[in-house]
Structures are given as structure tokens and as C-alpha cells.
Motif scaffolding. Structure first.
Motif, PDB file in Angstrom:
ATOM      1  N   GLY A 128       0.782  -1.027  -0.225  1.00 51.85           N
ATOM      2  CA  GLY A 128       0.023  -0.016  -0.091  1.00 51.85           C
ATOM      3  C   GLY A 128       0.796   1.280   0.038  1.00 51.85           C
ATOM      4  N   VAL A 129       0.297   2.416   0.390  1.00 49.93           N
ATOM      5  CA  VAL A 129       0.895   3.628   0.608  1.00 49.93           C
ATOM      6  C   VAL A 129       1.601   3.962   1.899  1.00 49.93           C
ATOM      7  N   THR A 130       2.754   4.611   1.755  1.00 46.25           N
ATOM      8  CA  THR A 130       3.490   5.017   2.994  1.00 46.25           C
ATOM      9  C   THR A 130       3.706   6.402   3.178  1.00 46.25           C
ATOM     10  N   VAL A 131       3.693   7.129   3.809  1.00 49.20           N
ATOM     11  CA  VAL A 131       3.802   8.429   3.928  1.00 49.20           C
ATOM     12  C   VAL A 131       4.397   9.114   5.096  1.00 49.20           C
ATOM     13  N   SER A 132       4.951  10.160   5.238  1.00 54.49           N
ATOM     14  CA  SER A 132       5.727  10.718   6.416  1.00 54.49           C
ATOM     15  C   SER A 132       4.704  11.532   7.218  1.00 54.49           C
ATOM     16  N   ALA A 133       4.957  11.989   8.313  1.00 57.30           N
ATOM     17  CA  ALA A 133       4.199  12.857   9.275  1.00 57.30           C
ATOM     18  C   ALA A 133       3.787  14.284   8.637  1.00 57.30           C
ATOM     19  N   GLY A 134       2.775  14.546   8.968  1.00 56.34           N
ATOM     20  CA  GLY A 134       2.599  15.933   8.433  1.00 56.34           C
ATOM     21  C   GLY A 134       1.204  16.166   7.520  1.00 56.34           C
ATOM     22  N   LEU A 135       0.897  14.904   6.868  1.00 52.80           N
ATOM     23  CA  LEU A 135      -0.312  15.063   6.125  1.00 52.80           C
ATOM     24  C   LEU A 135      -1.581  15.222   6.938  1.00 52.80           C
ATOM     25  N   SER A 136      -2.183  16.400   6.482  1.00 49.18           N
ATOM     26  CA  SER A 136      -3.629  16.375   7.166  1.00 49.18           C
ATOM     27  C   SER A 136      -4.651  16.114   6.320  1.00 49.18           C
ATOM     28  N   ALA A 137      -4.644  16.187   5.023  1.00 47.19           N
ATOM     29  CA  ALA A 137      -5.632  15.633   4.008  1.00 47.19           C
ATOM     30  C   ALA A 137      -5.627  14.172   4.136  1.00 47.19           C
ATOM     31  N   SER A 138      -6.646  13.471   3.736  1.00 45.91           N
ATOM     32  CA  SER A 138      -6.719  11.859   3.436  1.00 45.91           C
ATOM     33  C   SER A 138      -5.898  11.461   2.378  1.00 45.91           C
ATOM     34  N   VAL A 139      -5.276  10.330   2.554  1.00 39.98           N
ATOM     35  CA  VAL A 139      -4.268   9.738   1.659  1.00 39.98           C
ATOM     36  C   VAL A 139      -5.024   9.651   0.159  1.00 39.98           C
ATOM     37  N   SER A 140      -6.268   9.389   0.256  1.00 38.48           N
ATOM     38  CA  SER A 140      -7.089   9.144  -1.066  1.00 38.48           C
ATOM     39  C   SER A 140      -6.963  10.699  -1.758  1.00 38.48           C
ATOM     40  N   LYS A 149      -1.776  15.870 -11.205  1.00 37.89           N
ATOM     41  CA  LYS A 149      -0.566  16.877 -11.670  1.00 37.89           C
ATOM     42  C   LYS A 149       0.288  16.215 -12.666  1.00 37.89           C
ATOM     43  N   TYR A 150       0.748  14.847 -12.531  1.00 32.69           N
ATOM     44  CA  TYR A 150       1.639  14.235 -13.293  1.00 32.69           C
ATOM     45  C   TYR A 150       1.085  13.503 -14.382  1.00 32.69           C
ATOM     46  N   GLY A 151      -0.169  13.235 -14.387  1.00 31.94           N
ATOM     47  CA  GLY A 151      -0.832  12.171 -15.444  1.00 31.94           C
ATOM     48  C   GLY A 151      -0.673  11.012 -15.371  1.00 31.94           C
ATOM     49  N   VAL A 152      -0.030  10.502 -14.092  1.00 31.17           N
ATOM     50  CA  VAL A 152      -0.112   8.914 -13.858  1.00 31.17           C
ATOM     51  C   VAL A 152      -1.181   8.301 -13.156  1.00 31.17           C
ATOM     52  N   ASP A 153      -1.392   6.864 -13.343  1.00 31.11           N
ATOM     53  CA  ASP A 153      -2.224   6.174 -12.706  1.00 31.11           C
ATOM     54  C   ASP A 153      -1.647   5.309 -11.498  1.00 31.11           C
ATOM     55  N   LEU A 154      -2.413   5.991 -10.312  1.00 31.01           N
ATOM     56  CA  LEU A 154      -1.652   5.200  -9.175  1.00 31.01           C
ATOM     57  C   LEU A 154      -2.793   4.340  -8.587  1.00 31.01           C
ATOM     58  N   SER A 155      -2.284   3.410  -7.161  1.00 32.90           N
ATOM     59  CA  SER A 155      -3.312   2.809  -6.638  1.00 32.90           C
ATOM     60  C   SER A 155      -3.159   2.887  -5.334  1.00 32.90           C
ATOM     61  N   LEU A 156      -3.929   2.862  -4.461  1.00 33.50           N
ATOM     62  CA  LEU A 156      -4.049   2.767  -2.911  1.00 33.50           C
ATOM     63  C   LEU A 156      -3.406   1.378  -2.482  1.00 33.50           C
ATOM     64  N   LYS A 157      -3.563   0.291  -3.318  1.00 38.31           N
ATOM     65  CA  LYS A 157      -2.995  -0.874  -2.962  1.00 38.31           C
ATOM     66  C   LYS A 157      -2.729  -1.781  -4.251  1.00 38.31           C
ATOM     67  N   LEU A 158      -1.752  -2.380  -4.349  1.00 44.05           N
ATOM     68  CA  LEU A 158      -1.485  -3.412  -5.482  1.00 44.05           C
ATOM     69  C   LEU A 158      -0.932  -4.739  -4.970  1.00 44.05           C
ATOM     70  N   THR A 159      -1.463  -5.878  -5.671  1.00 46.58           N
ATOM     71  CA  THR A 159      -1.214  -7.266  -5.155  1.00 46.58           C
ATOM     72  C   THR A 159      -0.350  -7.873  -6.016  1.00 46.58           C
ATOM     73  N   SER A 208       5.772  10.570   0.092  1.00 46.04           N
ATOM     74  CA  SER A 208       4.790   9.602   0.157  1.00 46.04           C
ATOM     75  C   SER A 208       5.626   8.645  -1.007  1.00 46.04           C
ATOM     76  N   TYR A 209       5.270   7.396  -0.698  1.00 46.03           N
ATOM     77  CA  TYR A 209       5.325   6.310  -1.965  1.00 46.03           C
ATOM     78  C   TYR A 209       4.111   5.762  -2.115  1.00 46.03           C
ATOM     79  N   THR A 210       3.545   5.579  -3.476  1.00 47.04           N
ATOM     80  CA  THR A 210       2.269   5.288  -3.742  1.00 47.04           C
ATOM     81  C   THR A 210       2.543   3.980  -4.798  1.00 47.04           C
ATOM     82  N   PRO A 211       1.895   3.072  -4.704  1.00 47.03           N
ATOM     83  CA  PRO A 211       1.881   1.863  -5.568  1.00 47.03           C
ATOM     84  C   PRO A 211       1.488   2.268  -7.234  1.00 47.03           C
ATOM     85  N   ILE A 212       2.492   1.848  -8.170  1.00 49.71           N
ATOM     86  CA  ILE A 212       1.978   2.487  -9.251  1.00 49.71           C
ATOM     87  C   ILE A 212       2.216   1.198 -10.510  1.00 49.71           C
TER      88      ILE A 212
END
Length: 221
Positions: A128-140, A149-159, A208-212
Motif C-alpha cells: 500500500g501507500v506509505t507517508v511521512s508525518a504532516g499530512l492533514s488531508a486524506s491519503v485518497s 499533476k503528473y498524469g499518472v495512474d496510481l493505486s492505494l494498494k496493489l497485489t 509519500s510512496y504510492t503503488p504504481i
């Protein structure tokens, strides 16, 4: 620096089988049952690891973190009005980093000829996603902003799934190393709170690190 051979690994894992070689579990690039002709990139060293060690794995991507500023701004009678909300803005797109699902394996080609190694994943795992401290918005919300912003397709989780197969050539007297898993995109952005009087809190830098993509990473020694 050795020569980088071509071959890209996209969604597969494996147990290597090399005719006439000393063989151990290993990884390869394009699924054996894939019709893709894209080359596999084989490096000369293991992939780089993320620099940050204080990241936390997200359990609920849709929940916002509680934001508690030390001294919220005071509203005045004629102040502008804004809808209070937590905001995230991506700033810097980083590299991809690979998270292994299962062990790192290797095949040694002890012959004088190039031999084909075939690999099949032995485990299933979710990343899944990992994130450092300080994020106040939701991860979604954060992930949606990065995608926009970057025109990429990301996922909250990948198997990364059991039984995915791939093949790759191993040169004479060389060892092919391989890891199956999930690639995650690094991003650095800022997060802050917008108050009802349109003032904002101090912004926090968030990594943050988000599955791609699911796939292999390979290297030779």
C-alpha cells in the motif's frame, strides 16, 4: 560500471529453471505467457532503497488526520469566508522504488553459453501507500492530486500474485538476481489547513510512496 542489458519486468515472479546450470530461485522480466516485446532492463546492482525511514503505512486512506494548530486564527466580523478544509499539493515527482514480495533469488549460469532462466512467483503479497508525518488531508485526496499533476495512474494498494511467470537470458558465468513485487512512485508535497477566514496554517512537507505497478527488478553479478 558494467553494461546494462535490456529487459523490463512487468508483473511476474518465479522459480528459475536453467538447463545444465546450478539453479536457485530467481526472477525475470516479461511474463512467460506475455506477448509483449518490450525489452527487460537488467541492472548491475540491486535497486536503490527509499531514503526515508520514518514513513508509516496507511491503514485508512479515506480518513483525514486530525489537525491541531497551536493557535488557530481569530475570525473578524468582515473577514472573507472560505470553506475550511485540509489541503495537499504535490511539488516534486521522484523515482520509482521497488518493494519486494517474497525473497530475492538468484540463478548462476556456469556454462560457456547464454542460458534462459524461467521464474515463477511463489507468494502473494499486498503493498500500500506509505507517508511521512504532516499530512492533514486524506491519503485518497493526496493520491488523486499526484495523479492529476503528473498524469499518472496510481493505486492505494496493489497485489503481487502467486504463480506469475517470466523468462530472461543469463550470460555465461553470470548470476541473475531478481525480486518480484510492487513499484511505488515517490512524491514530495506540502499539506496545510485552510481556515474559514481564508488564512492557512503553516505548511508541512510530506513524502509519500504510492503503488504504481506490479513487476520484477533484475540485476546481474
Amino acid at each position: 560500471m558494467g553494461t546494462i542489458r535490456t529487459g523490463f519486468i512487468s508483473s511476474a515472479v518465479a522459480f528459475s529453471v536453467i538447463s545444465g546450470l546450478t539453479v536457485g530461485p530467481a526472477f525475470a522480466a516479461t511474463p512467460a505467457d506475455s506477448s509483449s516485446e518490450d525489452p527487460v532492463v537488467i541492472g548491475t546492482a540491486p535497486p536503490a532503497e527509499p531514503e526515508e525511514s520514518d514513513l508509516i503505512e496507511v491503514s485508512d486512506p479515506d480518513s483525514e488526520q486530525t489537525f491541531k494548530p497551536e493557535k488557530p486564527p481569530v475570525d473578524t466580523p468582515n473577514a472573507d469566508y472560505c470553506s475550511p478544509r485540509n489541503i495537499y499539493k504535490p511539488k516534486t515527482k521522484g523515482a520509482r522504488y521497488h518493494v519486494a514480495v517474497g525473497p530475492t533469488n538468484a540463478n548462476y549460469n556456469g556454462t560457456s553459453r547464454t542460458a534462459k532462466s524461467t521464474f515463477t512467483s511463489e507468494v502473494t503479497g499486498e503493498v500500500g501507500v506509505t507517508v511521512s508525518a504532516g499530512l492533514s488531508a486524506s491519503v485518497s485526496v493526496m493520491v488523486a492530486e499526484i495523479e492529476g499533476k503528473y498524469g499518472v495512474d496510481l493505486s492505494l494498494k496493489l497485489t503481487a500474485k502467486l504463480g506469475n511467470s517470466m523468462s530472461v537470458n543469463t550470460p555465461p558465468k553470470k548470476t541473475t538476481h531478481g525480486r518480484y513485487g510492487v513499484y511505488r512512485l515517490k512524491n514530495t508535497g506540502v499539506s496545510y489547513r485552510l481556515y474559514s477566514n481564508c488564512k492557512t496554517s503553516e505548511s508541512k512537507t510530506v513524502t509519500s510512496y504510492t503503488p504504481i505497478e506490479v513487476g520484477w527488478t533484475l540485476w546481474e553479478s
